[in-house]
Design a protein around this motif. Structure first.
Motif, PDB file in Angstrom:
ATOM      1  N   ILE A  45       0.840  -1.198   0.000  1.00 29.28           N
ATOM      2  CA  ILE A  45       0.000   0.000   0.000  1.00 29.28           C
ATOM      3  C   ILE A  45       0.874   1.246   0.000  1.00 29.28           C
ATOM      4  N   LEU A  46       0.479   2.206  -0.794  1.00 26.64           N
ATOM      5  CA  LEU A  46       1.181   3.480  -0.893  1.00 26.64           C
ATOM      6  C   LEU A  46       1.065   4.218   0.436  1.00 26.64           C
ATOM      7  N   ALA A  47       2.160   4.724   0.942  1.00 25.28           N
ATOM      8  CA  ALA A  47       2.175   5.412   2.234  1.00 25.28           C
ATOM      9  C   ALA A  47       1.341   6.697   2.174  1.00 25.28           C
ATOM     10  N   GLY A  48       0.615   6.951   3.257  1.00 24.85           N
ATOM     11  CA  GLY A  48      -0.192   8.168   3.336  1.00 24.85           C
ATOM     12  C   GLY A  48       0.634   9.424   3.150  1.00 24.85           C
ATOM     13  N   SER A  49       1.864   9.426   3.659  1.00 24.38           N
ATOM     14  CA  SER A  49       2.721  10.609   3.521  1.00 24.38           C
ATOM     15  C   SER A  49       3.055  10.874   2.055  1.00 24.38           C
ATOM     16  N   VAL A  50       3.205   9.829   1.268  1.00 24.16           N
ATOM     17  CA  VAL A  50       3.489   9.978  -0.166  1.00 24.16           C
ATOM     18  C   VAL A  50       2.268  10.582  -0.867  1.00 24.16           C
ATOM     19  N   ILE A  51       1.101  10.062  -0.527  1.00 25.20           N
ATOM     20  CA  ILE A  51      -0.140  10.580  -1.121  1.00 25.20           C
ATOM     21  C   ILE A  51      -0.326  12.047  -0.762  1.00 25.20           C
ATOM     22  N   ARG A  52      -0.103  12.386   0.503  1.00 20.24           N
ATOM     23  CA  ARG A  52      -0.276  13.780   0.937  1.00 20.24           C
ATOM     24  C   ARG A  52       0.705  14.716   0.231  1.00 20.24           C
ATOM     25  N   ARG A  53       1.965  14.295   0.090  1.00 16.95           N
ATOM     26  CA  ARG A  53       2.956  15.134  -0.611  1.00 16.95           C
ATOM     27  C   ARG A  53       2.575  15.325  -2.077  1.00 16.95           C
ATOM     28  N   ALA A  54       2.146  14.255  -2.724  1.00 12.48           N
ATOM     29  CA  ALA A  54       1.739  14.354  -4.133  1.00 12.48           C
ATOM     30  C   ALA A  54       0.532  15.266  -4.282  1.00 12.48           C
ATOM     31  N   TRP A  55      -0.440  15.120  -3.383  1.00  7.77           N
ATOM     32  CA  TRP A  55      -1.648  15.950  -3.443  1.00  7.77           C
ATOM     33  C   TRP A  55      -1.297  17.425  -3.225  1.00  7.77           C
ATOM     34  N   ARG A  56      -0.459  17.697  -2.241  1.00  2.00           N
ATOM     35  CA  ARG A  56      -0.040  19.087  -1.972  1.00  2.00           C
ATOM     36  C   ARG A  56       0.675  19.668  -3.193  1.00  2.00           C
ATOM     37  N   GLY A  57       1.567  18.899  -3.805  1.00  2.00           N
ATOM     38  CA  GLY A  57       2.285  19.370  -4.984  1.00  2.00           C
ATOM     39  C   GLY A  57       1.352  19.637  -6.154  1.00  2.00           C
ATOM     40  N   ALA A  58       0.368  18.759  -6.350  1.00  2.00           N
ATOM     41  CA  ALA A  58      -0.596  18.942  -7.439  1.00  2.00           C
ATOM     42  C   ALA A  58      -1.446  20.188  -7.206  1.00  2.00           C
ATOM     43  N   ARG A  59      -1.904  20.384  -5.970  1.00  2.00           N
ATOM     44  CA  ARG A  59      -2.695  21.583  -5.661  1.00  2.00           C
ATOM     45  C   ARG A  59      -1.878  22.844  -5.904  1.00  2.00           C
ATOM     46  N   LYS A  60      -0.630  22.827  -5.437  1.00  2.00           N
ATOM     47  CA  LYS A  60       0.230  24.005  -5.576  1.00  2.00           C
ATOM     48  C   LYS A  60       0.483  24.317  -7.052  1.00  2.00           C
ATOM     49  N   ALA A  61       0.599  23.281  -7.880  1.00  2.00           N
ATOM     50  CA  ALA A  61       0.893  23.463  -9.300  1.00  2.00           C
ATOM     51  C   ALA A  61      -0.271  24.069 -10.077  1.00  2.00           C
ATOM     52  N   VAL A  62      -1.507  23.824  -9.650  1.00  2.00           N
ATOM     53  CA  VAL A  62      -2.649  24.237 -10.471  1.00  2.00           C
ATOM     54  C   VAL A  62      -3.545  25.305  -9.852  1.00  2.00           C
ATOM     55  N   LEU A  63      -3.418  25.553  -8.559  1.00  2.00           N
ATOM     56  CA  LEU A  63      -4.318  26.507  -7.904  1.00  2.00           C
ATOM     57  C   LEU A  63      -3.657  27.861  -7.716  1.00  2.00           C
ATOM     58  N   PRO A  64      -4.445  28.936  -7.824  1.00  2.96           N
ATOM     59  CA  PRO A  64      -3.903  30.247  -7.472  1.00  2.96           C
ATOM     60  C   PRO A  64      -3.504  30.246  -5.995  1.00  2.96           C
ATOM     61  N   PRO A  65      -2.527  31.040  -5.604  1.00  2.00           N
ATOM     62  CA  PRO A  65      -2.037  31.008  -4.220  1.00  2.00           C
ATOM     63  C   PRO A  65      -3.126  31.159  -3.161  1.00  2.00           C
ATOM     64  N   HIS A  66      -4.104  32.051  -3.387  1.00  2.00           N
ATOM     65  CA  HIS A  66      -5.126  32.264  -2.362  1.00  2.00           C
ATOM     66  C   HIS A  66      -6.007  31.018  -2.182  1.00  2.00           C
ATOM     67  N   VAL A  67      -6.222  30.240  -3.239  1.00  2.00           N
ATOM     68  CA  VAL A  67      -7.012  29.010  -3.122  1.00  2.00           C
ATOM     69  C   VAL A  67      -6.154  27.912  -2.495  1.00  2.00           C
ATOM     70  N   PHE A  68      -4.883  27.845  -2.918  1.00  2.00           N
ATOM     71  CA  PHE A  68      -3.975  26.851  -2.336  1.00  2.00           C
ATOM     72  C   PHE A  68      -3.880  27.030  -0.829  1.00  2.00           C
ATOM     73  N   GLU A  69      -3.811  28.264  -0.356  1.00  2.00           N
ATOM     74  CA  GLU A  69      -3.684  28.534   1.080  1.00  2.00           C
ATOM     75  C   GLU A  69      -5.003  28.338   1.836  1.00  2.00           C
ATOM     76  N   SER A  70      -6.118  28.273   1.118  1.00  2.00           N
ATOM     77  CA  SER A  70      -7.420  28.092   1.763  1.00  2.00           C
ATOM     78  C   SER A  70      -7.626  26.616   2.113  1.00  2.00           C
ATOM     79  N   PRO A  71      -8.679  26.314   2.874  1.00  2.00           N
ATOM     80  CA  PRO A  71      -8.950  24.908   3.207  1.00  2.00           C
ATOM     81  C   PRO A  71      -9.505  24.096   2.029  1.00  2.00           C
ATOM     82  N   THR A  72      -9.847  24.758   0.928  1.00  2.00           N
ATOM     83  CA  THR A  72     -10.454  24.071  -0.212  1.00  2.00           C
ATOM     84  C   THR A  72      -9.578  22.924  -0.698  1.00  2.00           C
ATOM     85  N   GLY A  73     -10.098  21.720  -0.595  1.00  2.00           N
ATOM     86  CA  GLY A  73      -9.383  20.550  -1.095  1.00  2.00           C
ATOM     87  C   GLY A  73      -8.052  20.276  -0.433  1.00  2.00           C
ATOM     88  N   ARG A  74      -7.872  20.754   0.773  1.00  4.43           N
ATOM     89  CA  ARG A  74      -6.575  20.579   1.442  1.00  4.43           C
ATOM     90  C   ARG A  74      -6.236  19.109   1.644  1.00  4.43           C
TER      91      ARG A  74
END
Length: 140
Positions: A45-74
């Motif tokens: 099973i893929l480690a939760g920490s790996v999933i969280r890092r990938a998700w954070r990186g994907a959000r940062k890559a596609v969201l404007p900074p104000h949305v990335f910093e918000s709780p939306t899809g955190r």
């Protein structure tokens, strides 16, 4: 999954474009029924920490900074809440949404009833389109 018997499955609709990507991944990786869709380094099973890092990186890559910093899809799990809320707001019957979610209707509505928004104008139109009430007995 919690509350489900070993090997129990359920059908859940997915966006066609995402379904195509997943099916291609399954073909590319030559996955068989029962294989993990995404595996950790040692095949488990893929480690939760790996999933969280990938998700954070994907959000940062596609969201404007104000949305990335918000709780939306955190959290990755927030996507489940967003999808269930959207289905309810799109007018999909709660019994169907509950089935797709693997919840009872009571649990679904206890959690999401206050998130349903924007349906009142359509409901009023549907009531009007249903026609007049029948005459009461003895009236007229």
């Amino acid at each position: 999954m919690k509350g489900r018997a070993e090997g129990e499955t359920r059908t859940v609709p997915g966006h066609p474009a995402l379904t195509r990507i997943l099916r291609q991944h399954i073909r590319d990786e030559q996955l068989k029924p029962g294989d993990l869709l995404f595996q950790g380094e040692s095949g488990g099973i893929l480690a939760g920490s790996v999933i969280r890092r990938a998700w954070r990186g994907a959000r940062k890559a596609v969201l404007p900074p104000h949305v990335f910093e918000s709780p939306t899809g955190r959290r990755v799990y927030d996507n489940r809440h967003t999808r269930l809320t959207k289905w309810l707001n799109d007018g999909i019957p709660p019994a169907q949404v509950a089935e797709w979610a693997g919840n009872s209707v009571a649990v679904l509505l206890a959690t999401y009833a206050r998130c349903v928004d924007g349906q009142l104008p359509d409901l009023k139109r549907r009531l009007e389109a249903a026609g007049d009430l029948p005459e009461a007995p003895g009236a007229g």
